[in-house]
Design a protein around this motif. Structure first.
Motif, PDB file in Angstrom:
ATOM      1  N   LEU A  55       1.001  -1.249   0.010  1.00  0.00           N
ATOM      2  CA  LEU A  55      -0.093   0.005   0.051  1.00  0.00           C
ATOM      3  C   LEU A  55       0.891   1.108   0.253  1.00  0.00           C
ATOM      4  N   ALA A  56       1.863   1.240   0.877  1.00  0.00           N
ATOM      5  CA  ALA A  56       2.865   2.570   0.885  1.00  0.00           C
ATOM      6  C   ALA A  56       3.560   2.716  -0.492  1.00  0.00           C
TER       7      ALA A  56
ATOM      8  N   SER B 117      -0.399   6.825  -4.215  1.00  0.00           N
ATOM      9  CA  SER B 117      -0.140   8.069  -4.568  1.00  0.00           C
ATOM     10  C   SER B 117      -0.936   9.142  -4.430  1.00  0.00           C
ATOM     11  N   PRO B 118      -0.714  10.412  -4.199  1.00  0.00           N
ATOM     12  CA  PRO B 118      -1.700  11.493  -3.611  1.00  0.00           C
ATOM     13  C   PRO B 118      -2.857  11.737  -4.490  1.00  0.00           C
TER      14      PRO B 118
ATOM     15  N   GLY C 287      -7.547   5.356  -3.396  1.00  0.00           N
ATOM     16  CA  GLY C 287      -7.668   4.089  -2.525  1.00  0.00           C
ATOM     17  C   GLY C 287      -7.073   2.834  -3.531  1.00  0.00           C
ATOM     18  N   LEU C 288      -6.451   2.075  -2.712  1.00  0.00           N
ATOM     19  CA  LEU C 288      -6.288   0.953  -3.679  1.00  0.00           C
ATOM     20  C   LEU C 288      -7.084  -0.416  -2.897  1.00  0.00           C
TER      21      LEU C 288
ATOM     22  N   THR D 267      -1.670   7.926   7.652  1.00  0.00           N
ATOM     23  CA  THR D 267      -0.470   9.076   7.986  1.00  0.00           C
ATOM     24  C   THR D 267       0.479   8.567   7.034  1.00  0.00           C
ATOM     25  N   ALA D 268       1.175   9.510   6.664  1.00  0.00           N
ATOM     26  CA  ALA D 268       2.713   9.087   6.071  1.00  0.00           C
ATOM     27  C   ALA D 268       3.211   7.888   6.587  1.00  0.00           C
ATOM     28  N   ALA D 269       3.872   7.175   5.471  1.00  0.00           N
ATOM     29  CA  ALA D 269       4.490   5.822   5.836  1.00  0.00           C
ATOM     30  C   ALA D 269       5.754   5.932   6.775  1.00  0.00           C
ATOM     31  N   SER D 270       6.194   6.945   6.760  1.00  0.00           N
ATOM     32  CA  SER D 270       7.472   7.286   7.372  1.00  0.00           C
ATOM     33  C   SER D 270       6.992   7.424   9.128  1.00  0.00           C
ATOM     34  N   GLU D 271       5.931   7.547   9.227  1.00  0.00           N
ATOM     35  CA  GLU D 271       5.161   7.699  10.786  1.00  0.00           C
ATOM     36  C   GLU D 271       4.725   6.381  11.053  1.00  0.00           C
TER      37      GLU D 271
END
Length: 150
Positions: free
Chosen positions: A17-18, A22-23, A27-28, A71-75
């Motif tokens: 998913l991450a 894309s913005p 959804g996927l 949230t962002a994948a980095s979070e």
């Protein structure tokens, strides 16, 4: 410690998913993720229901619907994903909240502290790895290998 398919599949699906979100997309679909990752769709639906309840993904119904990261994948940490699907990360036979050990008389086994420390190291490692790290291949020394090849 043994990580079951719940934890492994949840991380695999979330990394997919991450990587593909894309913005501009709404959804996927879980069907697409299930096919790409070779995971049963019904099993993935159960996992994503838990991930949604824990606030890691959001869903939209209808045409163009699907799942997105909340949230962002980095979070998002790998540990958070594993905990969200109710996967324990401790390595001892004892329950984490029990004051008694796993032996017949309630004593701790001889190797309890070893496995307890291992469990804490695993938890710390998985807490230090973000979903973005996994999706972008920055785990397990791959980044260093890729950089050396370039």
């Amino acid at each position: 410690m043994r990580l079951s398919t719940k934890g492994r599949y949840a991380v695999m699906a979330m990394a997919d998913l991450a990587r593909r979100q894309s913005p501009s997309e709404r959804g996927l679909s879980l069907a697409d993720i299930a096919e790409r990752q070779d995971i049963s769709l019904s099993y993935l639906e159960q996992l994503f229901a838990r991930l949604r309840r824990k606030g890691l993904v959001i869903s939209a119904r209808g045409p163009g619907g699907g799942y997105r990261l909340a949230t962002a994948a980095s979070e998002i940490t790998v540990a958070a994903i594993i905990h969200a699907v109710d996967e324990p990360l401790h390595a001892t036979r004892c329950e984490a909240l029990e004051h008694q050990g796993c032996m017949h008389r309630g004593e701790r086994c001889l190797t309890h502290d070893l496995w307890d420390d291992l469990g804490r190291h695993i938890e710390n490692f998985l807490t230090s790895v973000s979903l973005a790290d996994v999706a972008e291949g920055r785990v397990g020394g791959r980044m260093g290998v890729r950089e050396a090849a370039e």
